[in-house]
Write an enzyme that holds these catalytic residues in place. Structure first.
Site, short mmCIF file in Angstrom:
data_model
loop_
_atom_site.label_atom_id
_atom_site.label_comp_id
_atom_site.label_asym_id
_atom_site.label_seq_id
_atom_site.Cartn_x
_atom_site.Cartn_y
_atom_site.Cartn_z
N HIS A 77 0.83 -1.19 0.00
CA HIS A 77 0.00 0.00 0.00
C HIS A 77 0.87 1.25 0.00
CE1 HIS A 77 -2.42 -3.30 1.56
NE2 HIS A 77 -3.50 -2.63 1.25
N HIS A 315 -3.87 3.19 -3.43
CA HIS A 315 -4.04 2.73 -2.05
C HIS A 315 -3.38 1.38 -1.81
CE1 HIS A 315 -5.89 1.48 1.72
NE2 HIS A 315 -6.23 0.36 1.11
N GLU A 463 -17.43 -3.17 24.34
CA GLU A 463 -16.66 -4.40 24.46
C GLU A 463 -15.46 -4.42 23.52
OE1 GLU A 463 -19.91 -4.26 23.71
OE2 GLU A 463 -20.91 -4.96 25.54
N HIS A 526 -28.80 -13.64 24.66
CA HIS A 526 -27.78 -13.53 25.71
C HIS A 526 -27.15 -14.87 26.08
CE1 HIS A 526 -29.31 -9.51 26.00
NE2 HIS A 526 -28.64 -9.21 27.08
#
Lengths: 718, 718
Positions: A77, A315, A463, A526
């Site tokens: 890159h 890029h 998290e 959950h």
């Protein structure tokens, strides 16, 4: 200021006419931006000691090292290093404190390339400033097997690289962790009447990709909340990502967002050539001590490439020979491939002397500190030696079968609080679930702005950033032992950070409670099902699911001892008994016999269990034994550790000729075939859970003693 | 305005003296906030037709339903419903368009409870307004086995719940997806000269937890970029999370951040009692058509509870009998447990008539539309019937062994572009990797502000939001088939969204390229190892790794056909041949024999492979056969589908008496024991990868034809 700089600092670039409009804001989102101004008198930045032409030459040397290495490897890159080269020059030659000959110099500034795909930028800087890990032959081996210059910066490969980056957004979070570690240690150890022994900045370069990732917003919200004034992030605002111009997906006002997050924000409008602007911005950043600073540096990706700059073509692909030749011409670079003019080396390698002096000064400061504060010095030295204190593990309590049944999350709380006093490096907390995860160290207050010396960290509901910040803390390499916690299910929010712990040898302890349908009423959103399997499958992650108090102690013993390998500990919400023979030592072996046949008879069947289900295995064994069967019960807290045992040991636990095998775990069967074979039976759950009280769920999903007994009997019929 | 409202609308709450300071900004972060003002003339809001006292009574009915249900279940989160009850009243009684007796009424407003733990809020509203799915006995069965009122809202359980929430931040992203779907369909189908047939708002309530999660920033950045003016999010700004006051971890200026993201932001200072303020805010939100609106509603968590309001005690635990009694007294609520006064029902159940009228009006609009635009109506009807067009799968091309070797990501591009014309519901894109994932539909432009009718979505580098937005698009239930893409490794960033696809029956297609170390030079941060295993372990996720063109076609056939189950397709960066006998039909069976022994002889060994490694298995078979062995080769693209086959079929592919088995896959061995048994051998990689060209990596990690041959021979010796 900008105008003045432009007069003084004409870029030696033929494409400037195009370049200038390209860096001007295109989408009207620069309105709220503060432009870099002359450094206030209070801030000090080393004045440039070389001419403007020499500076330009140094900057172009960075660009061409990257261009040439990427061409040679046919992969990489180039755009980022070409655009960020001026930042590299200013940071490495004028701003940062580091010792190329000792990358581990404790008091160094930390640098993180969050835009890790621009790795050649970092390797170029390390080569030019004289790191032994990046000689020219390693530059030429960029991205090749066994080289010290892999595709993305890897701390475990290249001395001098602080953290491993590449997955976007991770690096800036690591930088927050590094800055947290500095702030914490500075508050704990520095004294007002002697020179500070902990005193460094953390610099980070991040790009549009990092900015789009949610993880960076999480960590930067915390950095703003904590007021980490020695964190300075440079945002390579080149407005190009892989899909093209950021106009197509990223038109928010980043500067304003960071102001909202509590950051000090500066804009350097022309990052391609305005070296003075960069200098002034960094000086301003240092002058603001109670907020982290974001320096938005508008650059052209692939600056200097006449046909590819400001496009995504530059890029992630080599420039190729033609465009490289055109770029050499455009930037007036008469040097050959991989050729670095001696005067450029002369400039950059002044870092070696500077770094040695810095380190010597630090040692002097340490000596003064030691003389005045011998006790504190001893603590500092012990901590930063990164050796665990002798006999630390003796702080872990042990449990007898008659001790009260408790949830392993409660045992975990006991362990954390047993260890906190003997392990002064322990620091950590929960993603807003401290009362459920039970992770607070009672001997400590909260790490907050104004109380950096405290060790309980309040991560909020973030998290992913929590994991990545802990990686930064671990890789500060100052003896800190980061731990973090949430419900086990929410590892799904932080999985890449956990993988990066494993890959980058960061011994983070992941305290994951509510580890099964035993969580109950909160329901399937959950309730972990596949999570044990998913971490057992992850390389270099120790996944431990302890049963009872002794195994929880054993889990912590393993987790703390493994300073280069992360550990995830899965802990129950619900109570379980302390089963006889469960032990710390057993955990270290991964799996072990906790109940066996009489007089060493060959087992008719082996029952294996983990965590809260181990008691189902032992209860089933009792029933089967009453019916005359020879039953072995194996506790299996950690597959990875079991796999590391000798073949003899493994066979002693699971003899090849006993094929009647049943595993019980309130989780997917996935993976268990490795131990129960093609004919074995797993008592568990391969579907999503449901919302109901835990005991009802166990019954409805068939995770009961009776099911284990039935499964064993079915096995015995084979 | 606020003062006036306070005069008019005194809350019937004894604790107001305390309440008022508690909702006033404590940490100086409300400075940039725009306060709700009188609705501009252009905006219309239904005027309240009942008295203030009656409104208050309706609001308290919501609160007590939640309190009583949570007390009865001994589990749940009363704080949110108590604080948000006024929003519930305004939305369900005055603002939202919905038909309680037909939750699937197409043109309904969508509501998403991103703060899913407050599920009793939603159930209370649904019960009060007359949804058949939530009669009182279901309220009383809150969080019990088999009830329609699980712990968190679950769309697959409770008709009328749009999406499944609970994992924080997911819901607001789903809402962005729902709003995107509406904007897209409206742009495609509505005509200027007839009433719109697609015309609804999307409402979302989210809390501090959702706001802290990075995923919400990602999705809201996109919503701002896209200018989704019919998305209205109400932020329950109660300043309490589980760890306590948000001061300890969340002090950013949320309103300013949302402004930076391109949102219209309004602040309702007293969300506890200022019903007029809420009305005005929603009217203002509707008046701004080119931006999504965030209404920051400052509330007291657990409003009305004298001793627990404004504390985390009321967040996630029942009030209990004493505090419930005190709250009844405080809010002047003389009614018994689960008692809803008839006049409250009378108010709320006016929704039934209103909803029927709305639906009738819509049908009338549809009839007019159909008369004027029969062709477009047919398209609309076909799409929203959610039936796949007949013979759609015939668009998938087939391949012969002599066809050019290609990467499966290239085949995937072919499939996407073959299907796009025949599946008008296909909509999707990549997280800024379109040129690498090869996911653009050539027949379409970009979905952007001003071009909502287009079908290529540019998600930017926001994997987690991408997945959750796609869930929203799928659960709009209008026949849209969302797909999304990134590098396979970055599923680690979006895993919870993918799990939510599986749990909530959203048939999202996950196009995951660069699926192994075959990615090469980018190195271990970018190389999946454990990912196949981790998704094979996930319930209800179809994980397919096709080999060559036909299997890629087969993967898409499965993925498109499964409208209630998500599919992840792992695709190679590197080329591979079209192996004889690989087929669309084979993929549907999960695993199948592509090469067998002559004349039906029993195989000496079975070689299994997937994706880019299947060719290693076939090449190894050729070598072994030259040495006289009978070899079967099994292509194994999808474990889940194989498990769904009959026992007979499974045994026909993998006969129990052939225990010499080798699997080859450039990924972890984890899980393969299920098919190769305790004695089989996996040729793969159980460590992290490395940075080097792909062919070098395969050689260095031993994933070669020779290793497969050797492994097979070792098996044959047993």
């Amino acid at each position: 200021m900008q105008t003045m700089l432009k007069q003084r600092c004409q870029p030696a670039v033929g494409k400037q006419a195009k370049a200038v409009p390209a860096v001007a804001p295109k989408v009207g989102r620069a309105r709220n931006v503060v432009v870099a101004q002359a450094a206030p008198a209070a801030a000090k930045v080393a004045a440039p000691t070389i001419s403007r032409d020499e500076v330009e030459k140094c900057i172009n040397a960075i660009r061409f090292l990257a261009i040439d290495a990427i061409n040679k490897s046919k992969s990489g890159h180039p755009g980022m290093p070409m655009g960020c080269a001026p930042m590299g020059y200013v940071l490495w030659n004028e701003v940062m404190k580091y010792n190329p000959k000792n990358p581990d110099f404790f008091n160094r500034d930390r640098f993180v390339l969050s835009a890790g795909h621009g790795s050649m930028f970092q390797y170029a800087m390390m080569h030019l400033t004289g790191y032994d890990s990046v000689p020219m032959d390693q530059i030429k081996q960029f991205r090749q097997w066994g080289s010290l210059t892999p595709g993305h910066p890897e701390n475990f490969v290249t001395p001098g690289v602080e953290v491993t980056t590449g997955p976007l957004g991770q690096g800036i979070c690591n930088a927050v962790g590094l800055a947290l570690a500095e702030a914490h240690l500075a508050a704990r150890f520095n004294k007002p009447d002697v020179k500070p022994i902990v005193d460094h900045y953390t610099y980070c370069i991040l790009g549009d990709g990092c900015m789009m990732e949610g993880i960076s917003n999480e960590a930067c919200s915390l950095a703003g909340h904590w007021g980490l004034g020695k964190l300075i992030a440079l945002y390579d605002d080149n407005k190009i990502s892989i899909d093209g111009h950021t106009d197509i997906s990223f038109t928010e006002d980043v500067a304003k967002r960071y102001e909202a997050l509590g950051w000090h924000v500066i804009h350097v409008i022309n990052g391609n050539t305005d070296v003075d602007g960069l200098r002034a911005a960094i000086a301003q950043a240092k002058a603001v001590k109670d907020k982290p600073t974001l320096i938005k540096v508008s650059t052209l990706i692939g600056y200097g490439s006449p046909n590819k700059a400001d496009s995504h073509d530059v890029h992630g692909a080599p420039l190729g020979p033609d465009e490289t030749a055109a770029t050499r011409k455009n930037l007036h670079w008469p040097y050959g491939e991989f050729e670095v003019p001696q005067d450029v080396y002369d400039v950059f390698r002044s870092a070696i002397k500077r770094g040695a002096d810095e380190e010597a000064n630090w040692h002097k400061a340490c000596a003064e500190y030691k003389a005045k504060y011998p006790k504190e010095w001893a603590e500092f030295e012990a901590l930063t030696s990164r050796k665990l204190p002798e006999n630390w593990e003796k702080a872990l309590p042990s449990f007898k079968p008659e001790d009260k049944p408790l949830a392993t999350r409660q045992h975990s709380q006991t362990m954390i609080n047993a260890l906190a006093p003997v392990l002064p490096g322990m620091i950590g907390g929960s993603a807003d679930l401290a009362p459920s995860n039970l992770t607070l160290m009672k001997i400590s207050g909260d790490f907050q702005k104004g109380s950096y010396a405290e060790r309980n960290v309040r991560f909020g509901v973030r998290e992913h950033a929590m994991g990545a910040i802990c990686n930064g803390i671990a890789l500060h390499k100052s003896g800190l032992i980061p731990y973090c916690a949430t419900f086990y299910i929410f590892t799904d929010y932080m999985r890449n950070a956990m993988r990066m712990s494993a890959l980058s040898e960061a011994g983070v302890v992941y305290v994951m409670t509510h580890d099964s349908i035993g969580l109950g009423e909160d329901g399937p959103t959950h309730q972990p099902i596949e999570h044990l399997a998913s971490f057992r499958a992850m390389p270099d992650m120790l996944m431990i699911r302890p049963a009872g108090g002794n195994e929880t102690a054993g889990a912590y013993k393993v987790a703390i001892a493994n300073r280069k390998r992360p550990t995830t500990i899965a802990l129950s919400r619900q109570n379980m008994p302390n089963i006889p023979n469960c032990s710390v030592e057993g955990v270290a072996k991964g799996a072990y016999v906790i109940h066996d046949t009489k007089a060493g008879a060959k087992p008719d069947v082996i029952l294996m269990g983990t965590g809260s289900e181990l008691e189902l295995a032992t209860a089933a064994a009792a029933i089967l034994e009453k019916e005359g069967k020879n039953v072995r019960v194996v506790s299996f807290p950690c597959w990875e550790l079991f796999e590391e045992q000798s073949p003899e040991y493994k066979l002693s636990v699971l003899p090849a000729d006993v094929t009647a095998r049943v595993s019980v775990e309130a989780a997917t069967s996935f993976g268990w075939a490795k131990y129960i074979g093609l004919t074995g039976k797993h008592v568990g759950i391969d579907t999503f859970g449901a919302s109901a009280p835990a005991n009802i769920l166990y019954e409805k999903f068939g995770i009961t003693v009776n099911h284990v007994v039935e499964a064993a009997k079915a096995q015995l019929k084979h």
